[in-house]
Design a protein around this motif. Structure first.
Motif, short mmCIF file in Angstrom:
data_model
loop_
_atom_site.label_atom_id
_atom_site.label_comp_id
_atom_site.label_asym_id
_atom_site.label_seq_id
_atom_site.Cartn_x
_atom_site.Cartn_y
_atom_site.Cartn_z
N ASP A 141 23.92 10.56 21.61
CA ASP A 141 23.67 11.95 22.03
C ASP A 141 24.81 12.45 22.94
OD1 ASP A 141 21.21 11.74 20.71
OD2 ASP A 141 20.06 10.94 22.55
N ASP A 142 24.95 13.87 22.95
CA ASP A 142 25.81 14.53 23.51
C ASP A 142 25.12 15.33 24.91
OD1 ASP A 142 27.81 15.79 24.84
OD2 ASP A 142 28.78 16.74 23.23
N ASN A 145 25.67 18.84 24.84
CA ASN A 145 25.07 19.47 23.66
C ASN A 145 24.10 19.03 22.85
OD1 ASN A 145 27.62 21.53 23.09
ND2 ASN A 145 28.50 19.53 23.65
N ASN A 147 21.63 19.46 20.79
CA ASN A 147 21.60 19.34 19.25
C ASN A 147 22.58 18.68 18.25
OD1 ASN A 147 19.08 20.79 19.36
ND2 ASN A 147 20.14 22.69 19.57
N GLU A 148 23.68 18.04 19.30
CA GLU A 148 24.80 17.59 18.38
C GLU A 148 24.98 15.94 18.97
OE1 GLU A 148 28.28 19.62 19.11
OE2 GLU A 148 27.53 21.48 18.78
N GLN A 149 25.74 15.22 18.32
CA GLN A 149 26.08 13.88 18.49
C GLN A 149 27.33 13.71 18.50
OE1 GLN A 149 23.80 11.41 15.73
NE2 GLN A 149 22.51 10.89 17.46
N ASN A 150 27.88 12.80 19.44
CA ASN A 150 29.37 12.67 19.67
C ASN A 150 29.54 11.08 19.65
OD1 ASN A 150 31.90 13.38 20.12
ND2 ASN A 150 31.32 14.91 21.70
N ASP A 180 38.98 20.59 16.78
CA ASP A 180 38.37 21.48 15.63
C ASP A 180 39.47 22.34 15.30
OD1 ASP A 180 35.96 20.36 15.71
OD2 ASP A 180 35.00 22.07 17.22
#
Length: 497
Positions: A141-142, A145, A147-150, A180
């Motif tokens: 988990d981030d 953020n 809703n994102e994973q890292n 990105d």
């Protein structure tokens, strides 16, 4: 032969569209998969490089100073020093202090975003990561953020009764932004290069592929065109080895059927011409006789005696009967040929029918000084067939036998039971049939004996053959020159219940 295209532009266009669509689809899939795997590859490398970062933080910073004060609060001064060290090494790193439940107790983050940060993270990926010693590519988990994973680095700690985890996001917001941008540039270059290469290779491979895939189709098209132009013997060689075997086999069968039908049409045309010639000849003679005797009766009716008049009338009547027989044969055979006759099968006594026919033709046989007999045991044989058609076939066979048997000869109709069938045999003692002519005697309009006066339309045996076909049986002829002939066929026996 003029040079013509074997493939239509419409077909080639469809093949090109389908092929280019397939190549573009494959190229797009390649770019997407390549980009996805490249991104994962870079993240896996980054995670593997920073695998021990969390462990180093614990060893270096928690060795002299505890992460918690005596009152149990977080040692913010310690984490402040950690922030300065982090800025010198990697501004994208985010460090989180977690308890055993995964709750975030404190965080060291240089840049925040507008999203509400998470209060806790899932421990499942953290435990998997620790169990693998940082050797597996695992996303967590981030917190910034939700809703994102890292990618991350994690290590457990246990100091002064406090247990938890150091959880470090090794590719934070700034690093992700740079990544990105670089990946977008790389992806654009990859897409342009892939599109150009796709267009180049699709053009080259497309030409070769279309040529190879349509090779058999072009061969079939050329063969069909040659067949259309009159080469009726041409066929597709080894059709079972063709890529479109069904089409190749179908064309060969169709060509065989067309050639066979053309031969039949030619045969029918020849037979039609022969029929016209035979009809003209056979009708001309009785008509000429009729006309001659009628004119004689009209001119000399006063000078002729009654005996002469009766003789002329008998001759006229005989020729009228001959004309009637010829016309009836033509009408009867035309109906059989057009399949307008349907046999009405029923049980009947072939023995009784044979006795009736022998009695009917006995007078004609005696006039020719022939011996006509029925060879049949006392048992009454029953058959299952169309009595009218069978009678007509026997009449034709007996008439032929009497017609071609010399005086003092013998004609025999015999009946023999053979298992579940009754064999009918008409035998004569005539001059026989030449061996070369035997295969053709059942052909329509075929005349074998053209050297004698015993000539006709040749429809008698052809009618017999058609009747046998309607009864799903065959008729055979056994004959030797000067030893007579035998015509044999079988009918199913009928068993009385």
């Amino acid at each position: 032969m003029k040079n013509e295209k074997t493939l239509t532009p419409k077909l080639v266009k469809k093949l090109w569209i389908a092929f280019i669509f397939l190549i573009v689809l494959m190229g797009a899939s390649y770019i997407f998969i390549t980009g996805y795997l490249t991104l994962n590859y870079n993240e896996a490398i980054t995670q593997r490089i920073n695998a021990n970062v969390a462990e180093h933080v614990i060893q270096e910073k928690f060795q002299n100073d505890a992460p918690f004060l005596e009152d149990g609060s977080v040692n913010k001064a310690l984490f402040g020093d950690l922030m300065h060290d982090m800025m010198a090494v990697n501004r994208g790193i985010e460090i989180y202090l977690l308890n055993n439940a995964g709750d975030i107790l404190y965080s060291v983050v240089l840049e925040h975003n507008d999203n509400e940060p998470m209060k806790s993270v899932s421990l499942e990926p953290i435990n998997k990561y620790i169990a693998s010693n940082g050797q597996e590519f695992i996303l967590g988990d981030d917190p910034l953020n939700p809703n994102e994973q890292n990618i991350f680095s994690a290590a457990p700690f246990s100091i002064d009764g406090h247990e938890g985890y150091i959880y470090i996001i090794v590719a934070g917001k700034q690093l992700a932004l740079i990544s990105d941008n670089l990946f977008g540039s790389y992806f654009t270059k990859l897409s342009i290069g892939a599109i150009l290469l796709t267009m180049l290779f699709s053009a080259l491979i497309g030409v070769l592929s279309i040529w190879f895939l349509t090779k058999n189709l072009r061969l079939i098209t050329q063969t069909v065109r040659k067949f259309q132009e009159g080469d009726l013997d041409i066929r597709i060689e080894n059709p079972e080895e063709s890529d479109i075997e069904v089409v190749a086999l179908s064309f060969n069968k169709m060509a065989d059927s067309i050639v066979e039908n053309m031969e039949k049409i030619k045969s029918v045309d020849n037979l039609r011409r022969e029929l016209i010639a035979n009809v003209s000849h056979d009708l001309r003679t009785p008509l000429a006789i009729l006309k001659g005797y009628i004119e004689t009766l009209q001119i000399k009716k006063d000078s002729l005696t009654e005996h002469q008049k009766d003789e002329y009338l008998q001759i006229t009547h005989a020729n009228i009967d001959k004309l009637s027989d010829l016309i009836n044969q033509l009408f009867e055979y035309s109906k059989l040929e057009a399949e307008q006759v349907t046999p009405i099968k029923e049980p009947f006594s072939i023995t009784e029918l044979s006795h009736d026919l022998i009695a009917k033709f006995r007078l004609l046989a005696e006039q020719k000084q022939l011996h006509l007999e029925l060879d049949n045991p006392e048992e009454n044989y029953m058959v299952y067939a169309d009595i009218g058609l069978v009678e007509r076939a026997l009449q034709n066979l007996i008439e032929n036998a009497i017609k071609y048997t010399e005086p003092h000869g013998k004609v025999t109709l015999s009946l023999v039971k053979m298992g579940k069938q009754i064999e009918i045999n008409i035998t004569d003692t005539g001059n026989g049939i030449p061996i070369n002519d035997q295969p053709f005697i059942f052909d329509r309009y075929k005349q074998v004996d053209k050297t004698t006066k015993k000539q006709g339309l040749g429809l008698g045996l052809a009618i017999v053959k058609k009747i046998m076909d309607l009864h799903d049986t065959t008729i055979v002829v056994l004959s030797k020159p000067y030893e007579g002939s035998s015509f044999i066929f079988k009918l199913p026996a009928y068993q009385l219940q």
